[in-house]
Design a protein around this motif. Structure first.
Motif, PDB file in Angstrom:
ATOM      1  N   GLU A  40      18.491  41.668  12.448  1.00  0.00           N
ATOM      2  CA  GLU A  40      18.868  40.644  13.422  1.00  0.00           C
ATOM      3  C   GLU A  40      17.864  40.528  14.562  1.00  0.00           C
ATOM      4  O   GLU A  40      17.468  39.429  14.963  1.00  0.00           O
ATOM      5  N   SER A  41      17.412  41.670  15.094  1.00  0.00           N
ATOM      6  CA  SER A  41      16.498  41.623  16.239  1.00  0.00           C
ATOM      7  C   SER A  41      15.113  41.107  15.857  1.00  0.00           C
ATOM      8  O   SER A  41      14.317  40.750  16.731  1.00  0.00           O
ATOM      9  N   SER A  87      14.172  35.056  14.047  1.00  0.00           N
ATOM     10  CA  SER A  87      14.351  33.945  14.973  1.00  0.00           C
ATOM     11  C   SER A  87      15.700  33.291  14.668  1.00  0.00           C
ATOM     12  O   SER A  87      16.337  33.583  13.647  1.00  0.00           O
ATOM     13  N   ARG A  88      16.128  32.408  15.521  1.00  0.00           N
ATOM     14  CA  ARG A  88      17.418  31.738  15.304  1.00  0.00           C
ATOM     15  C   ARG A  88      17.415  30.978  13.977  1.00  0.00           C
ATOM     16  O   ARG A  88      18.385  31.039  13.217  1.00  0.00           O
ATOM     17  N   ALA A  89      16.323  30.274  13.703  1.00  0.00           N
ATOM     18  CA  ALA A  89      16.237  29.506  12.459  1.00  0.00           C
ATOM     19  C   ALA A  89      16.266  30.436  11.248  1.00  0.00           C
ATOM     20  O   ALA A  89      16.893  30.124  10.225  1.00  0.00           O
ATOM     21  N   GLU A  90      15.606  31.606  11.357  1.00  0.00           N
ATOM     22  CA  GLU A  90      15.601  32.556  10.248  1.00  0.00           C
ATOM     23  C   GLU A  90      16.988  33.137  10.010  1.00  0.00           C
ATOM     24  O   GLU A  90      17.382  33.376   8.860  1.00  0.00           O
ATOM     25  N   LYS A  91      17.730  33.392  11.081  1.00  0.00           N
ATOM     26  CA  LYS A  91      19.091  33.900  10.920  1.00  0.00           C
ATOM     27  C   LYS A  91      19.956  32.900  10.158  1.00  0.00           C
ATOM     28  O   LYS A  91      20.715  33.263   9.246  1.00  0.00           O
ATOM     29  N   ILE A  92      19.839  31.625  10.524  1.00  0.00           N
ATOM     30  CA  ILE A  92      20.634  30.592   9.860  1.00  0.00           C
ATOM     31  C   ILE A  92      20.255  30.502   8.389  1.00  0.00           C
ATOM     32  O   ILE A  92      21.123  30.429   7.501  1.00  0.00           O
ATOM     33  N   TRP A  93      18.952  30.557   8.104  1.00  0.00           N
ATOM     34  CA  TRP A  93      18.495  30.475   6.720  1.00  0.00           C
ATOM     35  C   TRP A  93      18.960  31.701   5.915  1.00  0.00           C
ATOM     36  O   TRP A  93      19.461  31.556   4.801  1.00  0.00           O
ATOM     37  N   ASN A 141      21.474  33.682   6.440  1.00  0.00           N
ATOM     38  CA  ASN A 141      22.922  33.682   6.243  1.00  0.00           C
ATOM     39  C   ASN A 141      23.371  32.644   5.213  1.00  0.00           C
ATOM     40  O   ASN A 141      24.506  32.700   4.732  1.00  0.00           O
TER      41      ASN A 141
END
Length: 420
Positions: free
Chosen positions: A367-368, A371-377, A379
């Motif tokens: 998680e750390s 990036s925000r976009a990578e987290k969305i992708w 998930n």
């Protein structure tokens, strides 16, 4: 003076003269050393993750909280809730406490070393050419410590412990569960701290914090069934009224608990509230040295464990969310190293782990670094193959076995942490 490594020797030569590790009950490990501990994490501290943390200086691990009534009644619950392996416990060089050095500590450990029921079970090893063989004792080679070199004369080679945590509203179910699981674990921990409303309504977890007589009866029932020396501990939260915490602890001590773990929050506090180190210290002072204690709460990096020990007087320090975010926390890493992710993928593939848990663990670990976009992708990925392929596209070559060593020891991890 620590021994020097012979850099021309093979691994077989370096590890050939290792002594047999000392095998201790959890309370003795807490009394003689200062172990790092994996908390009983809801759904998450299953076999692959327990094994993973044991590769990175986590000396005692716990199962997730298991419901004793269901476990004792139904085989399907036992299969679903618990699995283990002969290799999940780590082997560590551990430094003896300064107050227990020398002959006195050696004498006190006599009689504490014991053989686990599974230690003598023959285990097959499949070699690279596909053939099976046993070692000279009829067993597989044991887990290895991170280094063959004793760090100092005050270090012992010690095998870690694994404890099953149960929740129960009555003594009989807890004793039944203890009897069933005892051949596979090093002790039982009674959950007196789960704050969830459903647990409280069922009379388990935090519902027991103000029922000291019931806690006493449950501990004694297990002891009557398993033997007075069989390890039974409790994990509690501090009560807003500390005199009630004192009453619970003193009653539990009368029932001969083996050790105590204190979560430094009350039932109504969330994980966003800071841990109350003074509350943990109060509990330790109430115990007054009768049994060893561990502290739990807000352990996010190795220095947090140092502060907790110095501030509260606990021997063991338990990580929960911090270990989910970084399973290598106790080995000194600030964030999850790439080889830890590789180890987790290998262990999950070897043992088997359902995709939702597999994906959740990877999301926690990385998680750390997303990036925000990578987290969305990440998930949105629907299966383990997609998750692994995406991680490989980011440079995680987890299939390169020769570069990261075997999944059964932590030598590569230790070599890296010494270099950072």
């Amino acid at each position: 003076m620590p021994q020097q490594i012979d850099h021309d020797a093979t691994d077989e030569q370096l590890y050939a003269d290792l002594p047999d590790p000392v095998i201790l009950k959890p309370a003795d490990l807490l009394s003689d050393y200062q172990p790092n501990i994996l908390a009983p994490l809801v759904r998450c501290s299953k076999l692959p993750f327990r094994h993973l943390t044991s590769l990175y200086e986590t000396h005692i691990t716990h199962t997730p909280m298991i419901l004793a009534e269901e476990f004792s009644r139904a085989q399907v619950a036992r299969i679903s809730d618990f699995s283990t392996s002969l290799d999940e416990r780590g082997v560590f060089w551990m430094e003896k406490k300064k107050s227990r050095k020398g002959k006195e500590a050696e004498h006190e450990r006599e009689g504490h070393s014991y053989s686990h029921p599974e230690d003598d079970r023959p285990r097959q090893l499949q070699t690279q050419d596909g053939s099976d063989h046993f070692d000279d004792t009829g067993r597989l080679p044991r887990r290895l410590p991170p280094t063959p070199v004793r760090p100092s004369a005050n270090h012992d080679l010690v095998r870690g412990c694994m404890i099953a945590q149960f929740a129960s509203p009555n003594p009989t179910s807890l004793a039944d569960a203890a009897e069933l699981i005892s051949p596979h674990v090093d002790g039982l921990d009674l959950n007196c701290g789960c704050p969830q409303r459903w647990a409280y309504n069922e009379g388990i977890g935090c519902a027991l914090l103000r029922k000291p007589e019931l806690v006493r009866d449950m501990v004694r029932c297990v002891k009557d069934r398993m033997g007075w020396e069989w390890p039974v501990s409790i994990k509690i939260r501090v009560d807003p009224e500390l005199k009630l915490t004192e009453q619970l602890i003193k009653t539990a001590l009368q029932a001969n608990i083996s050790h105590l773990t204190i979560h430094g929050r009350t039932r109504h506090q969330s994980s966003a509230d800071p841990v109350n180190l003074d509350g943990i210290k109060f509990a330790v002072e109430t115990v007054n040295g009768q049994v060893p204690c561990s502290g739990n709460g807000d352990i996010w990096e190795l220095n947090d464990a140092v502060i907790m020990r110095e501030t509260t007087g606990v021997s063991g320090v338990m990580g929960a969310r911090g270990l989910l975010a970084n399973p290598a926390l106790f080995a000194g890493y600030k964030t999850t190293p790439s080889h830890c992710v590789s180890q987790f993928i290998s262990l999950s593939s070897s043992y088997g782990l359902i995709h939702p848990l597999f994906h959740r663990h990877l999301a926690y670990m990385l998680e750390s670094q997303f990036s925000r976009a990578e987290k969305i992708w990440f998930n949105s990925l629907g299966g383990p193959v997609g998750a692994i392929d995406w991680l490989e596209s980011r440079g995680l070559g987890w299939r390169k076995q020769s570069e990261r060593g075997t999944i059964w020891d932590a030598r590569r991890g230790r070599a890296v942490v010494q270099a950072i």
